[in-house]
Every structure is written in C-alpha cells, then in structure tokens.
Design an enzyme around this catalytic site. Sequence first.
Site, PDB file in Angstrom:
ATOM      1  N   ASP A 187      -9.573  -2.995  -4.923  1.00  0.00           N
ATOM      2  CA  ASP A 187      -9.262  -4.106  -4.021  1.00  0.00           C
ATOM      3  C   ASP A 187      -9.816  -3.853  -2.622  1.00  0.00           C
ATOM      4  OD1 ASP A 187      -7.599  -2.241  -2.835  1.00  0.00           O
ATOM      5  OD2 ASP A 187      -5.728  -3.249  -3.344  1.00  0.00           O
TER       6      ASP A 187
ATOM      7  N   SER B  80       0.837  -1.191   0.000  1.00  0.00           N
ATOM      8  CA  SER B  80       0.000   0.000   0.000  1.00  0.00           C
ATOM      9  C   SER B  80       0.878   1.251   0.000  1.00  0.00           C
ATOM     10  CB  SER B  80      -0.963  -0.047   1.193  1.00  0.00           C
ATOM     11  OG  SER B  80      -1.986   0.910   1.067  1.00  0.00           O
TER      12      SER B  80
ATOM     13  N   HIS C 205      -7.131  -5.937  -0.808  1.00  0.00           N
ATOM     14  CA  HIS C 205      -5.997  -5.170  -0.304  1.00  0.00           C
ATOM     15  C   HIS C 205      -5.240  -5.911   0.796  1.00  0.00           C
ATOM     16  CE1 HIS C 205      -3.848  -1.405  -0.318  1.00  0.00           C
ATOM     17  NE2 HIS C 205      -3.921  -1.326   1.008  1.00  0.00           N
TER      18      HIS C 205
END
Length: 395
Positions: free
Chosen positions: A321, A120, A364
């Site tokens: 996601d 991320s 994610h």
Amino acid sequence: MANQNKYPVVLLHGMFGFGEQQVTNNFLPYFGLWNTNIKKMFEAEGIRTVAPSMGPFTSAWNRACEIYAQLFGGTVDYGKAHSEKYGCERYGRTYEALLPEWGTKDKDGNLIKINIIGHSFGGVSGRMLNYLMTYGSAEERAATDAEDLSPLFAGGHGGWVHSITTLASPHNGMTSVEGKVGKAMETICLFLVDIVSMLDATSLRRFYDLQLDQYGINAKPDQKVNPWKFLDSKKVGMYFFKDDNIVYDLTLEGAEKLNALIPVEPNVYYFSFRGGRTRNIPNTYYHIPELKAFPLLNILGFFMGIQQSGCPDEKTWHENDMVINTVSAEAPTGAPRTDYGKPAVGFDYKPGVFNVFKKEHKDHMSYCGWMENHKEYAKFYQTIYDMVSSLPTID
C-alpha cells in the site's frame, strides 16, 4: 442493530504521526487530514474519543507506556528494567488524563472498556498496550519494589479492551526496513530526525514533537537550546542501532518477537483492514504503484514492489500500500483468523480471533483520508464503530 455498549474510542496513530496534544491535530488531524475529522465526528454523536500522541519513532513498548500515562494521567514510566537495559531515562513526560473513566464502573455498575482503532504501527501499539494491561511485565516486577511499580507492569487488567481494529498495520513487519531498501529507509529516518530537531528546539514543537527526550536526543519540553544546533549524530545513530525503536519493531525479526510475546486474547474482538494500490507486472511477481497512490510514498512502494533482498516471499510480499506489504497487514502469522468480505453490522464476529476483511483498493494514507470521498470515508469509520459497539461484552 442496536448498540450493546457505547465504549470510548482510542485513536492510535502510526509512524511519523501525531495526536491531539500537538497543535497540528487541530487543523490537520491525523485521522481525517483535510477530509473528515474522525474524532470530532464521533464526539458529535456522543462517543467519547481521544487520540494520544506517541513518539513517532518509539518502540511498541515505549508507545504503550506513553498511551497509558496519557489515558490515566501521570508521568510516563518506561520501566526500571527497561530503562537500564536500553540506557534511557525511566521517567518521561507528565500528562493530564485523557480518559480517566477507563476501567471504572458506569451508572449501571458495568466496566467501562475501550475500542482501539490503530492505523499502521498504531495497531501494533494497541496490541502491546492490551498485553501489558493484561499480563504486565515479569521483568519489571522482579526489578522494581512493589510500591514503586507502575500499575501497567503489574498487569491484572485483562478485559479492559473491548476491541482492537487495525488499519494497514504491519503485524508481521515490512520489507521497506529490510535489505537495500531498508538501508535507504534508515538514512531517511536519520535525516528527518536531524532536521526536525531544529524545529523541536523552538515553539514549533507544538506542531511536531519527536518525543525522544528520554534518550537525550531532543530537548525536554521546558529546556531551552540553540534551535540552529543539529542533534548529536552519535546519539541518534546509537538510538537507531538499539532494538528499542520503531524501525527494529518493523523489521521481520522485530515483528516476529512481538508476535511471540503478544497472544490473541479470548475476550477481545480483533478486526483487520488492509489495502493495496500496486499493479502486478504481467508474467512476474513484481508490483508497481498506481498513479493515485500518495505521492510522497510512491518511490517507497515502487522499490518494495520489486524488492529482492529482505523480501521473504516475492510471490506474496511484493503487493503493498506504498508503506506496508499487504500480506503483513492481514493478521499476525499463526494467529487464529476468519476471513470476510466487507465489514457489516450483524455478522456473528467472534472474539479471540482476527476477523480479516477483504483487501481494499486503498493506499496507506487512504485510512487517514487521502483521496477518499468524504461521505464514504466517514461511513467507513462509522461502520467500524457500529460494528464493534453492537457486539456483546466478553467478561
């Protein structure tokens, strides 16, 4: 294929994340959760691995400063010009070195580089760290006496990073901080900061630390305060109103500025992974979450999938996601790129270009171990390391 090097790995967490300095990482590691502890897995193979803790809400600049201080040891220096511009303290916390050998020579006289794996916003943070190591900061050099300047801002350390692998990183921002959805996201962030502040004033800080004391938002590590006293909402509001925080860097505008600042380096290997766990609604550009997606993020993924205000292109930006728009996690806009299917050792990957792999059926948190098969999850990270360590060093 045999390894051409065995450089250390630096694991960089994303927003809301934590690193090895926090107790939570001992029993619920960010990279692995209850699945496979990636740091321990690498270390069991003799691969030097560290996982610094950055502020969960801090900007890419501040995170780079925090990573630097933790890897080399010493006090965080956010920069004289930077601190004056944004009204924060110049110096932060002091750390023992996690990776003092970085940039030194091994027994054969070769430079010890690092392989960065960032999940991320950790991927963006890694790119910023490499930028400052390479070029430093002209603004900081102009504002600071030479003997008082942090080596990070002096630059001149290009080539100290062998590879940067980004996992679901918002290279071009994310729409969940834009438009009406962004207003809700901002409110959630303010609420979480306020709640966590109560824990932050107690011994529970070891489990989750805001690391915003340079802004006076939470107590310093050695400062005792009333744990039942909420934060000064005015300070919190002013912090998120500035450009020196993660929320701004995640906006489309903030990401565009970062991309304009940070070039793709010709001596670094870049690898990009991204996932998608939404289904397209037939005859529309809308996307809705699948049932297996991380539960707490389903609602965010739903609104991103139907978002109109703040969405630059409904045709390509609705797929996500649950946190990051899938298209944003490919590569910075305009960056040179080569597209591949699945990652594999032995391909002729080139430095100075984003090597982008085929979209995976992941959300994610899959890259942190959520709902992943133990064996396959470990294999995924092993493949990344085997891939980057098999590539020749670029001097």
